[in-house]
Enzyme design. Structure first.
Site, short mmCIF file in Angstrom:
data_model
loop_
_atom_site.label_atom_id
_atom_site.label_comp_id
_atom_site.label_asym_id
_atom_site.label_seq_id
_atom_site.Cartn_x
_atom_site.Cartn_y
_atom_site.Cartn_z
N PRO A 177 18.42 -7.20 17.44
CA PRO A 177 18.01 -8.40 16.70
C PRO A 177 18.03 -8.11 15.20
O PRO A 177 17.56 -7.06 14.76
CB PRO A 177 16.57 -8.62 17.18
CG PRO A 177 16.10 -7.30 17.66
CD PRO A 177 17.31 -6.58 18.18
N CYS A 227 8.71 -5.07 13.08
CA CYS A 227 8.97 -5.58 11.73
C CYS A 227 7.93 -5.05 10.74
O CYS A 227 6.72 -5.27 10.92
CB CYS A 227 8.97 -7.11 11.73
SG CYS A 227 9.42 -7.75 10.11
C1 LIG Z 1 19.03 -7.06 8.25
C2 LIG Z 1 18.19 -6.54 9.39
C3 LIG Z 1 17.33 -7.40 10.04
C4 LIG Z 1 16.55 -6.95 11.12
N1 LIG Z 1 15.75 -7.83 11.79
C5 LIG Z 1 15.09 -7.41 12.91
C6 LIG Z 1 14.36 -8.34 13.70
O1 LIG Z 1 14.31 -9.53 13.43
N2 LIG Z 1 13.71 -7.84 14.80
C7 LIG Z 1 13.74 -6.52 15.15
O2 LIG Z 1 13.15 -6.13 16.16
N3 LIG Z 1 14.44 -5.64 14.43
C8 LIG Z 1 15.12 -6.05 13.33
N4 LIG Z 1 15.88 -5.16 12.63
C9 LIG Z 1 15.97 -3.77 13.11
C10 LIG Z 1 17.21 -3.59 13.99
O3 LIG Z 1 17.12 -4.35 15.18
C11 LIG Z 1 17.46 -2.11 14.37
O4 LIG Z 1 16.49 -1.67 15.28
C12 LIG Z 1 17.44 -1.19 13.14
O5 LIG Z 1 18.24 -1.72 12.10
C13 LIG Z 1 17.98 0.21 13.51
O6 LIG Z 1 19.26 0.14 14.06
P1 LIG Z 1 20.63 0.35 13.20
O7 LIG Z 1 20.49 1.65 12.48
O8 LIG Z 1 21.68 0.32 14.26
O9 LIG Z 1 20.70 -0.79 12.23
C14 LIG Z 1 16.63 -5.59 11.53
C15 LIG Z 1 17.49 -4.73 10.84
C16 LIG Z 1 18.27 -5.19 9.80
C17 LIG Z 1 19.20 -4.22 9.10
#
Ligand SMILES: Cc1cc2nc3c(=O)[nH]c(=O)nc-3n(C[C@H](O)[C@H](O)[C@H](O)COP(=O)(O)O)c2cc1C
Length: 352
Positions: free
Chosen positions: A16, A101
Site C-alpha cells: 500500500p 504509518c
Molecule cells: C509514498 C509511500 C506511501 C506509503 N503509504 C503507505 C500506506 O498508506 N500504508 C502502509 O501500510 N504503508 C505505506 N507505505 C510503506 C510501504 O507499503 C512499504 O512497506 C515501505 O515503503 C517499504 O517497502 P519498499 O522499500 O519496497 O518501499 C508507503 C510507502 C511509500 C514510499
C-alpha cells in the site's frame, strides 16, 4: 500462499502506498503479471463510517485487481469494526489494518504506527474486526515505534491470537521513517514464530532482491518503491523465481505504461459503469457520481499531479531522468504531458 480462504496467485504483491497505489496504477501493474496481491492506499475508518465520498473513492477497486486488500486506518475498535464491515460489503477480499504509518497527522490520532505503542489496545482493534467480518483481517506493521520499542515480534503474536489471518512487517521503526535499512532478520524471526503467513516489506528495488528475500522464510513479499520505479519488477521476480530468463522491458514499453496510466486516470469516474467498480453499500453510484465534482475540482489537474507524483519515482536512475522530471513538473496540459512522454520514451524507439 493463502490468506484465510483467499488463495494468492503469486507470493509477491504491491504494497500500500498513499497517493500512489490508486486503482489505475494497480490495474496496470497487475496486467504486467507476477502480482499476487494489491493493497489500496490507506483509507480512513472514520471517513468510511461517515460515508465521505473522497474516502470511499480511495477504497474502490475493479474486478481485474482481485485478490484485493483494502487497507484502513484508525484506532477505535468499534469504528474499525464498522469500517471493516463496509469494506466487506464492498466485496473486498481482505481488510488490512495500518499499524505502520509514522506520519504525525495519523499517529497522533492513536492510529497507524502509534497503535504499536499500545499492544493490548491494538489487539483489541483486531479482535473487534475479526468478530465483525468473515473476510480475512490482516495487519501491516513496522519493526516498532523506535529503536527502544522494537516490539513487532510480540505484537505480531498478539494480533495472530486476536484472529489476524496474516501480518506484513516493514522492518524499520517509525522513528527511522525511510532511513537506514529494513531489518529482514527480524522479519524472518517473526515468520518462524507465527503460524499465519508473514509477509516482508522493505528495500526490494531489484527483482533479485525479491527472490532473495523469499528465502528468509516469509510467505510473501510486498514491494513498494521498487514497483513505482519499475512496474514490471514483480513479473521479473516471477521469471527469476521460476528459473526463466528475466523479461526485458523496452524504453517503448516504459513510455506506453505512462500513456496508459494517463488514459486510465482520465477515464476514472467517467467510463466506469455500475458493477465494474465496487462501491460501499448504500452509495448512490450511477456510473458518473464523480464527474461533476472532479471536473469542477479540475480532473485534468488531478491527472497531471498524479503523473508528477509517479514520474518522480519512475524516472529515477534513468538516463535523462532528471530532465524529464523537470519537464513533467512544468507541464500544464495533458497534451504536453503526452508529448513529453512520447519524446522521451517513444521517439526513435522500436516497439517490442
Ligand atoms: C509514498 C509511500 C506511501 C506509503 N503509504 C503507505 C500506506 O498508506 N500504508 C502502509 O501500510 N504503508 C505505506 N507505505 C510503506 C510501504 O507499503 C512499504 O512497506 C515501505 O515503503 C517499504 O517497502 P519498499 O522499500 O519496497 O518501499 C508507503 C510507502 C511509500 C514510499
Amino acid at each position: 500462499m493463502k490468506i484465510g480462504a483467499i488463495e494468492l496467485p503469486a507470493p509477491y504483491g504491491v504494497a500500500p502506498m498513499a497517493g500512489m497505489t490508486d486503482t489505475a496504477f494497480r490495474r496496470l501493474v497487475k496486467r504486467h503479471g507476477g502480482c499476487g496481491l494489491v493493497v489500496t492506499e490507506m483509507v480512513s475508518s472514520e471517513g468510511l463510517v461517515r460515508g465521505i465520498d473522497r474516502t470511499l473513492e480511495y477504497a474502490e477497486y475493479t474486478e481485474e485487481e482481485r485478490p484485493v486488500s483494502v487497507q484502513i486506518f484508525g484506532g477505535d475498535p468499534a469504528k474499525m469494526a464498522a469500517a471493516a464491515t463496509i469494506v466487506e460489503g464492498m466485496g473486498a477480499d481482505i481488510v488490512d489494518v495500518n499499524m505502520g504509518c509514522p506520519v504525525p497527522k495519523i499517529a497522533k490520532h492513536n492510529a497507524g504506527c502509534s497503535l504499536m505503542r499500545e499492544p493490548e489496545h491494538a489487539a483489541s482493534v483486531i479482535r473487534a474486526m475479526t468478530r465483525a467480518v468473515k473476510i480475512p483481517v490482516t495487519v501491516k506493521m513496522r519493526a516498532g515505534w523506535s529503536d527502544r520499542e522494537r516490539n513487532a515480534p510480540t505484537l505480531a503474536k498478539m494480533v495472530e491470537d486476536a484472529g489476524a489471518a496474516a501480518v506484513t512487517i516493514h522492518g524499520r521503526t517509525a522513528e527511522q521513517s525511510y532511513s537506514g535499512f529494513a531489518d529482514w532478520d527480524l522479519v524472518s524471526r517473526i515468520a518462524r514464530d507465527l503460524s499465519i503467513p508473514v509477509i516482508g516489506s522493505g528495500d526490494c528495488v531489484e527483482p533479485e532482491h525479491i527472490v532473495e528475500r523469499m528465502k528468509t522464510g516469509v510467505s510473501g513479499v510486498l514491494v513498494g518503491r521498487g514497483v513505482l520505479r519499475n512496474p514490471w519488477i514483480l513479473a521479473q521476480a516471477a521469471d527469476l523465481g521460476a528459473g526463466r530468463p528475466m523479461r526485458a522491458v523496452t524504453r517503448h514499453e516504459r513510455g506506453q505504461f505512462l500513456l496508459d496510466y494517463i488514459d486510465l486516470l482520465l477515464g476514472e469516474g467517467v467510463n466506469e459503469v455500475e458493477g465494474f467498480r465496487h462501491v460501499a453499500p448504500g452509495t448512490n453510484l450511477t456510473g458518473q457520481p464523480d464527474v461533476g465534482t472532479r471536473v469542477a475540482r479540475g480532473h485534468e489537474r488531478w491527472v497531471i499531479n498524479k503523473l508528477r507524483a509517479l514520474c518522480s519515482w519512475y524516472s529515477k536512475g534513468l538516463e535523462g531522468g532528471s530532465h524529464v522530471r523537470v519537464r513533467v513538473n512544468s507541464a500544464e496540459r495533458i497534451a504536453d504531458l503526452r508529448g513529453i512522454v512520447e519524446e522521451f520514451f517513444l521517439a526513435g524507439s522500436v516497439p517490442a
